[in-house]
Motif scaffolding. Sequence first.
Motif, PDB file in Angstrom:
ATOM      1  N   GLY A 160      85.268  49.141  45.939  1.00 51.99           N
ATOM      2  CA  GLY A 160      84.304  48.551  45.685  1.00 51.99           C
ATOM      3  C   GLY A 160      82.736  50.328  45.398  1.00 51.99           C
ATOM      4  O   GLY A 160      83.357  50.990  44.507  1.00 51.99           O
ATOM      5  N   GLU A 161      81.959  49.772  45.822  1.00 49.66           N
ATOM      6  CA  GLU A 161      81.043  51.298  45.892  1.00 49.66           C
ATOM      7  C   GLU A 161      81.749  52.582  46.394  1.00 49.66           C
ATOM      8  O   GLU A 161      82.118  52.216  47.921  1.00 49.66           O
ATOM      9  CB  GLU A 161      79.339  50.398  46.380  1.00 49.66           C
ATOM     10  CG  GLU A 161      78.695  50.082  45.786  1.00 49.66           C
ATOM     11  CD  GLU A 161      77.837  49.311  47.124  1.00 49.66           C
ATOM     12  OE1 GLU A 161      77.483  50.463  46.739  1.00 49.66           O
ATOM     13  OE2 GLU A 161      76.789  48.526  46.264  1.00 49.66           O
ATOM     14  N   ARG A 162      82.260  53.747  45.372  1.00 50.86           N
ATOM     15  CA  ARG A 162      82.326  55.029  46.046  1.00 50.86           C
ATOM     16  C   ARG A 162      81.033  55.470  47.201  1.00 50.86           C
ATOM     17  O   ARG A 162      82.100  55.727  48.298  1.00 50.86           O
ATOM     18  CB  ARG A 162      81.768  55.731  44.294  1.00 50.86           C
ATOM     19  CG  ARG A 162      82.083  56.991  45.147  1.00 50.86           C
ATOM     20  CD  ARG A 162      82.769  58.403  43.979  1.00 50.86           C
ATOM     21  NE  ARG A 162      82.636  59.134  44.476  1.00 50.86           N
ATOM     22  CZ  ARG A 162      84.434  59.595  44.646  1.00 50.86           C
ATOM     23  NH1 ARG A 162      85.362  58.798  44.335  1.00 50.86           N
ATOM     24  NH2 ARG A 162      84.561  61.107  44.782  1.00 50.86           N
ATOM     25  N   SER A 163      80.069  54.518  47.326  1.00 50.51           N
ATOM     26  CA  SER A 163      79.341  56.234  48.087  1.00 50.51           C
ATOM     27  C   SER A 163      78.646  54.670  49.565  1.00 50.51           C
ATOM     28  O   SER A 163      78.532  53.949  48.519  1.00 50.51           O
ATOM     29  CB  SER A 163      78.272  57.108  48.179  1.00 50.51           C
ATOM     30  OG  SER A 163      78.950  57.890  47.561  1.00 50.51           O
ATOM     31  N   ARG A 164      79.071  54.175  50.590  1.00 49.40           N
ATOM     32  CA  ARG A 164      78.439  53.177  51.518  1.00 49.40           C
ATOM     33  C   ARG A 164      76.824  54.174  52.308  1.00 49.40           C
ATOM     34  O   ARG A 164      77.877  55.188  52.703  1.00 49.40           O
ATOM     35  CB  ARG A 164      79.183  52.903  52.263  1.00 49.40           C
ATOM     36  CG  ARG A 164      81.204  51.930  51.748  1.00 49.40           C
ATOM     37  CD  ARG A 164      80.620  51.142  50.254  1.00 49.40           C
ATOM     38  NE  ARG A 164      81.839  51.147  49.768  1.00 49.40           N
ATOM     39  CZ  ARG A 164      82.194  50.400  50.698  1.00 49.40           C
ATOM     40  NH1 ARG A 164      82.613  49.785  51.650  1.00 49.40           N
ATOM     41  NH2 ARG A 164      83.517  50.320  49.548  1.00 49.40           N
ATOM     42  N   TYR A 165      76.785  53.359  53.111  1.00 53.27           N
ATOM     43  CA  TYR A 165      75.706  54.025  53.992  1.00 53.27           C
ATOM     44  C   TYR A 165      75.375  53.447  55.574  1.00 53.27           C
ATOM     45  O   TYR A 165      75.068  52.133  55.223  1.00 53.27           O
ATOM     46  CB  TYR A 165      73.997  54.382  53.200  1.00 53.27           C
ATOM     47  CG  TYR A 165      74.243  55.700  51.751  1.00 53.27           C
ATOM     48  CD1 TYR A 165      74.210  56.504  52.076  1.00 53.27           C
ATOM     49  CD2 TYR A 165      74.437  54.926  50.391  1.00 53.27           C
ATOM     50  CE1 TYR A 165      73.972  57.525  51.074  1.00 53.27           C
ATOM     51  CE2 TYR A 165      74.684  55.597  49.481  1.00 53.27           C
ATOM     52  CZ  TYR A 165      74.166  56.793  49.998  1.00 53.27           C
ATOM     53  OH  TYR A 165      74.074  57.844  48.291  1.00 53.27           O
ATOM     54  N   ALA A 166      75.764  53.935  56.191  1.00 54.27           N
ATOM     55  CA  ALA A 166      75.750  53.696  57.117  1.00 54.27           C
ATOM     56  C   ALA A 166      74.599  54.071  58.008  1.00 54.27           C
ATOM     57  O   ALA A 166      73.739  54.806  57.965  1.00 54.27           O
ATOM     58  CB  ALA A 166      76.753  53.833  58.122  1.00 54.27           C
ATOM     59  N   SER A 167      73.367  52.902  58.702  1.00 52.32           N
ATOM     60  CA  SER A 167      71.564  52.968  59.268  1.00 52.32           C
ATOM     61  C   SER A 167      71.743  53.347  60.439  1.00 52.32           C
ATOM     62  O   SER A 167      72.622  51.720  60.698  1.00 52.32           O
ATOM     63  CB  SER A 167      71.217  52.238  58.332  1.00 52.32           C
ATOM     64  OG  SER A 167      70.725  52.594  56.969  1.00 52.32           O
ATOM     65  N   PHE A 168      70.868  53.937  61.135  1.00 55.06           N
ATOM     66  CA  PHE A 168      70.944  53.087  62.298  1.00 55.06           C
ATOM     67  C   PHE A 168      69.556  53.523  63.050  1.00 55.06           C
ATOM     68  O   PHE A 168      68.573  54.246  62.894  1.00 55.06           O
ATOM     69  CB  PHE A 168      71.733  54.421  63.131  1.00 55.06           C
ATOM     70  CG  PHE A 168      73.064  54.651  62.835  1.00 55.06           C
ATOM     71  CD1 PHE A 168      74.022  54.079  63.652  1.00 55.06           C
ATOM     72  CD2 PHE A 168      73.505  55.327  62.129  1.00 55.06           C
ATOM     73  CE1 PHE A 168      75.111  54.531  63.118  1.00 55.06           C
ATOM     74  CE2 PHE A 168      74.985  55.656  61.643  1.00 55.06           C
ATOM     75  CZ  PHE A 168      76.064  54.775  61.880  1.00 55.06           C
ATOM     76  N   ASP A 169      68.890  52.316  63.721  1.00 58.76           N
ATOM     77  CA  ASP A 169      68.072  52.235  63.987  1.00 58.76           C
ATOM     78  C   ASP A 169      67.963  51.573  65.578  1.00 58.76           C
ATOM     79  O   ASP A 169      68.523  51.384  66.013  1.00 58.76           O
ATOM     80  CB  ASP A 169      67.465  50.410  63.417  1.00 58.76           C
ATOM     81  CG  ASP A 169      67.053  50.318  61.984  1.00 58.76           C
ATOM     82  OD1 ASP A 169      67.132  51.142  61.660  1.00 58.76           O
ATOM     83  OD2 ASP A 169      67.937  49.617  61.517  1.00 58.76           O
TER      84      ASP A 169
END
Length: 426
Positions: free
Chosen positions: A93-102
């Motif tokens: 899949g995409e090389r980089s994923r971004y986990a966001s925290f609200d």
Amino acid sequence: MANLNILHGVFFLVSVQYVAANEVPRSCEDVLGHYAGTVFKEGVYTIDPDGAGGVDPFQVTCTTRDDIPGHGVTLVPHQFGVEPLPQHYQGPGERSRYASFDYKPTEEQLDSLTRISGKCRQYVRLSTIHSENFLKSPWWMSRQGWNMTNWGGAPTNSSKCACAMQDRCDGENMDCNSKLNDYLLRNDEGFLDDKRYLPVKQVPVGDLDDDGEEAFLMVKPMECYGDMVSGPPTEKCLCSLHAEVKGSTKAGPLLYELPYLIYGQGHNDVWIDDGNRKKKVTDVYPQFFNTRKRRQLLPSISVASGISPECFNALQSCPVDCERLAKLTLATKPLTTKITNGGIQKPLGQMMCENAGVTIPPPGSRIVAFYKTAPACGFSGSSTHLAGNTTICCNVFTLPFTNQVYNYFNEKCVQNVDLGTIFGSG
């Protein structure tokens, strides 16, 4: 026994209502204090860290921790809850994923909590299989949206993980286990504990574009506990105003000594010493901390491990604070303003020229703020320009017959000015 249980339930209800409705605790430390000698129960409470008139109160989860006994721990969970599960990422899949925290509290509310808390921490863990991470910035993003390069268990922006601090990384000369790109499960974990930048807002997870690449990310709620102790101020920041050396970043002749800034342990535990007595800086300049630059100091210096909180505050804050102090000192004082020095009234510019003792010809030199930390924390000095274009011209005049040298302030700042023009009698 049934009646006793009913009474205990009534007592608990009354206690919660008392805490929530009547006193609005600053943190879960206060909540725990209300239950002294009784049974404390984990739950959701409303707190107001900076008291009435500040940011709005907000809800947190109050609990205790076995590894920090005696403290009420304030939990600030993100959208995944108080007990979040690891987030699983898998290629291809995409090389980089971004986990966001609200988080429900605003940045201002989070800031008010971290300021009054003795310590804050947030547990993070990244487990990888054939997924290479921590090779470039950012490793995580602070609550202010700043890129940070360290992981749990390592100092702020050290570009290291906990294993490097303990000399137990899986690979030789490695700073993090997750930099090893093999098919074994590699773990990097620990507490991020620099409260100025918590909680974590985002974590990038990289190298997930091929089959067999996996990552498991765990970010738990932020935990704050204890009270900020304001120790006696000890470490000095030496501030002064100088004429700028043209074509150089160095500060030139001394014009004006500003009061010392002295730092205690707290973020805003800053005092001013004018040689006569010490005062809280906010007693002299109430708006001293009310700048975004001062509120959101990003580490820009390398500080040795084990340095005292007072030294860290002095090294970190001295440049910004000297500039702020200089601006506030000159904010309402043009150089023609008369001030008392040694019992004699004279223009501020005149006093500066006497201090400089040199000719500063037209078109003049800009005034810069110069900072230097006290020896206890290691010397560090530089200059920074004040806002606007505050310039000064000084002339040196040799008095006839006596050959006494006299320095005077040239407020006109033009060529071929005589004494009569300077003092308004020509």
